[in-house]
Design a protein around this motif. Sequence first.
Motif, PDB file in Angstrom:
ATOM      1  N   ALA A 185     -15.128 -59.259  34.028  1.00  0.00           N
ATOM      2  CA  ALA A 185     -16.518 -59.253  34.481  1.00  0.00           C
ATOM      3  C   ALA A 185     -16.539 -59.842  35.883  1.00  0.00           C
ATOM      4  O   ALA A 185     -16.581 -61.058  36.062  1.00  0.00           O
ATOM      5  CB  ALA A 185     -17.394 -60.067  33.528  1.00  0.00           C
ATOM      6  N   LYS A 186     -16.491 -58.976  36.894  1.00  0.00           N
ATOM      7  CA  LYS A 186     -16.395 -59.454  38.269  1.00  0.00           C
ATOM      8  C   LYS A 186     -16.673 -58.320  39.248  1.00  0.00           C
ATOM      9  O   LYS A 186     -16.735 -57.152  38.856  1.00  0.00           O
ATOM     10  CB  LYS A 186     -14.993 -60.011  38.527  1.00  0.00           C
ATOM     11  N   ASN A 187     -16.781 -58.687  40.524  1.00  0.00           N
ATOM     12  CA  ASN A 187     -16.926 -57.685  41.573  1.00  0.00           C
ATOM     13  C   ASN A 187     -15.549 -57.232  42.048  1.00  0.00           C
ATOM     14  O   ASN A 187     -14.665 -58.060  42.268  1.00  0.00           O
ATOM     15  CB  ASN A 187     -17.721 -58.252  42.760  1.00  0.00           C
ATOM     16  N   ARG A 188     -15.374 -55.908  42.190  1.00  0.00           N
ATOM     17  CA  ARG A 188     -14.125 -55.346  42.686  1.00  0.00           C
ATOM     18  C   ARG A 188     -14.426 -54.370  43.820  1.00  0.00           C
ATOM     19  O   ARG A 188     -15.531 -53.846  43.929  1.00  0.00           O
ATOM     20  CB  ARG A 188     -13.352 -54.665  41.553  1.00  0.00           C
ATOM     21  N   TYR A 189     -13.423 -54.127  44.649  1.00  0.00           N
ATOM     22  CA  TYR A 189     -13.651 -53.383  45.889  1.00  0.00           C
ATOM     23  C   TYR A 189     -14.190 -51.980  45.634  1.00  0.00           C
ATOM     24  O   TYR A 189     -15.259 -51.624  46.119  1.00  0.00           O
ATOM     25  CB  TYR A 189     -12.357 -53.313  46.706  1.00  0.00           C
ATOM     26  N   PHE A 190     -13.466 -51.163  44.895  1.00  0.00           N
ATOM     27  CA  PHE A 190     -13.891 -49.798  44.640  1.00  0.00           C
ATOM     28  C   PHE A 190     -14.930 -49.714  43.528  1.00  0.00           C
ATOM     29  O   PHE A 190     -15.915 -48.975  43.632  1.00  0.00           O
ATOM     30  CB  PHE A 190     -12.697 -48.913  44.263  1.00  0.00           C
ATOM     31  N   ALA A 191     -14.726 -50.444  42.446  1.00  0.00           N
ATOM     32  CA  ALA A 191     -15.582 -50.328  41.258  1.00  0.00           C
ATOM     33  C   ALA A 191     -16.862 -51.144  41.363  1.00  0.00           C
ATOM     34  O   ALA A 191     -17.766 -50.991  40.537  1.00  0.00           O
ATOM     35  CB  ALA A 191     -14.806 -50.756  40.013  1.00  0.00           C
ATOM     36  N   GLY A 192     -16.966 -52.015  42.374  1.00  0.00           N
ATOM     37  CA  GLY A 192     -18.143 -52.857  42.494  1.00  0.00           C
ATOM     38  C   GLY A 192     -18.233 -53.842  41.341  1.00  0.00           C
ATOM     39  O   GLY A 192     -17.211 -54.251  40.767  1.00  0.00           O
ATOM     40  N   ILE A 195     -17.608 -54.437  34.394  1.00  0.00           N
ATOM     41  CA  ILE A 195     -17.381 -55.039  33.082  1.00  0.00           C
ATOM     42  C   ILE A 195     -16.405 -54.147  32.315  1.00  0.00           C
ATOM     43  O   ILE A 195     -16.546 -52.917  32.317  1.00  0.00           O
ATOM     44  CB  ILE A 195     -18.684 -55.187  32.280  1.00  0.00           C
ATOM     45  N   ILE A 196     -15.413 -54.764  31.682  1.00  0.00           N
ATOM     46  CA  ILE A 196     -14.493 -54.049  30.807  1.00  0.00           C
ATOM     47  C   ILE A 196     -14.536 -54.725  29.442  1.00  0.00           C
ATOM     48  O   ILE A 196     -14.451 -55.959  29.349  1.00  0.00           O
ATOM     49  CB  ILE A 196     -13.059 -54.053  31.361  1.00  0.00           C
ATOM     50  N   ILE A 197     -14.678 -53.920  28.391  1.00  0.00           N
ATOM     51  CA  ILE A 197     -14.740 -54.428  27.021  1.00  0.00           C
ATOM     52  C   ILE A 197     -13.529 -53.943  26.239  1.00  0.00           C
ATOM     53  O   ILE A 197     -13.194 -52.756  26.263  1.00  0.00           O
ATOM     54  CB  ILE A 197     -16.030 -53.972  26.318  1.00  0.00           C
ATOM     55  N   ASP A 198     -12.872 -54.868  25.551  1.00  0.00           N
ATOM     56  CA  ASP A 198     -11.758 -54.562  24.656  1.00  0.00           C
ATOM     57  C   ASP A 198     -12.317 -54.271  23.265  1.00  0.00           C
ATOM     58  O   ASP A 198     -12.986 -55.112  22.674  1.00  0.00           O
ATOM     59  CB  ASP A 198     -10.803 -55.756  24.620  1.00  0.00           C
ATOM     60  N   HIS A 199     -12.035 -53.057  22.761  1.00  0.00           N
ATOM     61  CA  HIS A 199     -12.508 -52.677  21.425  1.00  0.00           C
ATOM     62  C   HIS A 199     -11.385 -52.718  20.391  1.00  0.00           C
ATOM     63  O   HIS A 199     -11.572 -52.299  19.246  1.00  0.00           O
ATOM     64  CB  HIS A 199     -13.121 -51.275  21.465  1.00  0.00           C
ATOM     65  N   GLY A 200     -10.230 -53.262  20.783  1.00  0.00           N
ATOM     66  CA  GLY A 200      -9.083 -53.336  19.885  1.00  0.00           C
ATOM     67  C   GLY A 200      -8.272 -52.055  19.879  1.00  0.00           C
ATOM     68  O   GLY A 200      -8.727 -50.999  20.323  1.00  0.00           O
ATOM     69  N   ALA A 201      -7.018 -52.161  19.410  1.00  0.00           N
ATOM     70  CA  ALA A 201      -6.127 -51.000  19.251  1.00  0.00           C
ATOM     71  C   ALA A 201      -5.831 -50.284  20.565  1.00  0.00           C
ATOM     72  O   ALA A 201      -5.516 -49.097  20.568  1.00  0.00           O
ATOM     73  CB  ALA A 201      -6.708 -50.018  18.232  1.00  0.00           C
ATOM     74  N   GLY A 202      -5.954 -50.979  21.699  1.00  0.00           N
ATOM     75  CA  GLY A 202      -5.684 -50.370  22.992  1.00  0.00           C
ATOM     76  C   GLY A 202      -6.828 -49.563  23.564  1.00  0.00           C
ATOM     77  O   GLY A 202      -6.655 -48.815  24.529  1.00  0.00           O
ATOM     78  N   ILE A 203      -8.038 -49.714  22.991  1.00  0.00           N
ATOM     79  CA  ILE A 203      -9.230 -49.008  23.475  1.00  0.00           C
ATOM     80  C   ILE A 203     -10.066 -49.954  24.342  1.00  0.00           C
ATOM     81  O   ILE A 203     -10.431 -51.048  23.901  1.00  0.00           O
ATOM     82  CB  ILE A 203     -10.093 -48.513  22.307  1.00  0.00           C
ATOM     83  N   TYR A 204     -10.365 -49.527  25.556  1.00  0.00           N
ATOM     84  CA  TYR A 204     -11.184 -50.322  26.479  1.00  0.00           C
ATOM     85  C   TYR A 204     -12.274 -49.437  27.072  1.00  0.00           C
ATOM     86  O   TYR A 204     -12.030 -48.280  27.418  1.00  0.00           O
ATOM     87  CB  TYR A 204     -10.335 -50.882  27.624  1.00  0.00           C
ATOM     88  N   SER A 205     -13.491 -49.972  27.180  1.00  0.00           N
ATOM     89  CA  SER A 205     -14.560 -49.243  27.862  1.00  0.00           C
ATOM     90  C   SER A 205     -14.878 -49.934  29.182  1.00  0.00           C
ATOM     91  O   SER A 205     -14.779 -51.158  29.311  1.00  0.00           O
ATOM     92  CB  SER A 205     -15.818 -49.143  26.989  1.00  0.00           C
ATOM     93  N   GLN A 206     -15.245 -49.114  30.187  1.00  0.00           N
ATOM     94  CA  GLN A 206     -15.469 -49.597  31.552  1.00  0.00           C
ATOM     95  C   GLN A 206     -16.889 -49.262  32.002  1.00  0.00           C
ATOM     96  O   GLN A 206     -17.379 -48.159  31.733  1.00  0.00           O
ATOM     97  CB  GLN A 206     -14.473 -48.922  32.502  1.00  0.00           C
ATOM     98  N   TYR A 207     -17.508 -50.191  32.723  1.00  0.00           N
ATOM     99  CA  TYR A 207     -18.865 -50.026  33.231  1.00  0.00           C
ATOM    100  C   TYR A 207     -18.851 -50.507  34.680  1.00  0.00           C
ATOM    101  O   TYR A 207     -18.745 -51.714  34.935  1.00  0.00           O
ATOM    102  CB  TYR A 207     -19.863 -50.833  32.398  1.00  0.00           C
ATOM    103  N   TYR A 208     -18.965 -49.563  35.637  1.00  0.00           N
ATOM    104  CA  TYR A 208     -18.761 -49.901  37.049  1.00  0.00           C
ATOM    105  C   TYR A 208     -20.019 -49.673  37.896  1.00  0.00           C
ATOM    106  O   TYR A 208     -20.945 -48.980  37.491  1.00  0.00           O
ATOM    107  CB  TYR A 208     -17.643 -49.048  37.637  1.00  0.00           C
ATOM    108  N   HIS A 209     -20.021 -50.292  39.071  1.00  0.00           N
ATOM    109  CA  HIS A 209     -21.059 -50.164  40.108  1.00  0.00           C
ATOM    110  C   HIS A 209     -22.367 -50.840  39.702  1.00  0.00           C
ATOM    111  O   HIS A 209     -23.447 -50.447  40.147  1.00  0.00           O
ATOM    112  CB  HIS A 209     -21.310 -48.689  40.463  1.00  0.00           C
TER     113      HIS A 209
END
Length: 269
Positions: A185-192, A195-209
């Motif tokens: 949960a932070k500001n990044r250069y390209f993604a702005g 937030i990234i959420i770990d859903h377990g089993a190697g599944i991650y969801s991303q929410y950018y800008h």
Amino acid sequence: MRKILFILAIATQIFAYTIINGDTEILRADESVAKKIVVNGKEGKWIKHPNKNSVMIALISSNYRAKDDIKVEIFDSEPIVFKLKDGDYKKEQITVAPGMSSPSKENQERIKKESEEAWKIYSKVGDEFLFDSKFEAPLNSFITSNFGNARLFNGSLKSYHSGTDYRAAIGTPIKAANSGVVVLAKNRYFAGNSIIIDHGAGIYSQYYHLSRIDKKVGDKVKKGEIIGLSGDSGRVSGPHLHFGIMVGGNSVEPLKFIQKINYSLFEAE
């Protein structure tokens, strides 16, 4: 082999033994036959179904830039080969600020560090699902850019689109696609603001800008919970939400993933 059920489907349409680059296929098996699994020479993982104790799940994802078929070996069974199929991805022209198309040396270092931080997160594959119900889209809006599009920023090919973009005015509430734990949960250069959420089993969801981040690393979130507000931070041509899904270290088509995981875990008999 007959005891391994291939859930390669959206509803009742089955695509057996093929995989599109940037896509996910799902195996189901009774726990009695879900033995050691090896995917392209690397040990994979069976995950216990979130609601059915006797059912095991294995997620097979294909890298967008993959060139080779995927070979799955399950102990005491015949190998399974998923033939790689190229997706019907398009090109799109995007105009952004010059610094977002050709970053300075200083910003290139920042981008590299942020990328390494993210890949360290994605390399972790948990032993269980952190959700027990269907995935949902983070908002109901018009899709402005699909997964897989080759992206020309200011006329130069820079990347492919690793998620799905939704039209969203600045300040639109964004919901968690499913339950999990916030791992970035932070500001990044390209993604702005990201937030990234770990859903377990190697599944991650991303929410950018995002324009606002409402969660911090370590927070447990429930499906549908507001995690932030949409915005126009990072490399964008206008306000929107970039929604992405990672599976086993690969960016995959988010909407197809949602359909397949929902069907295979919560609809298939």
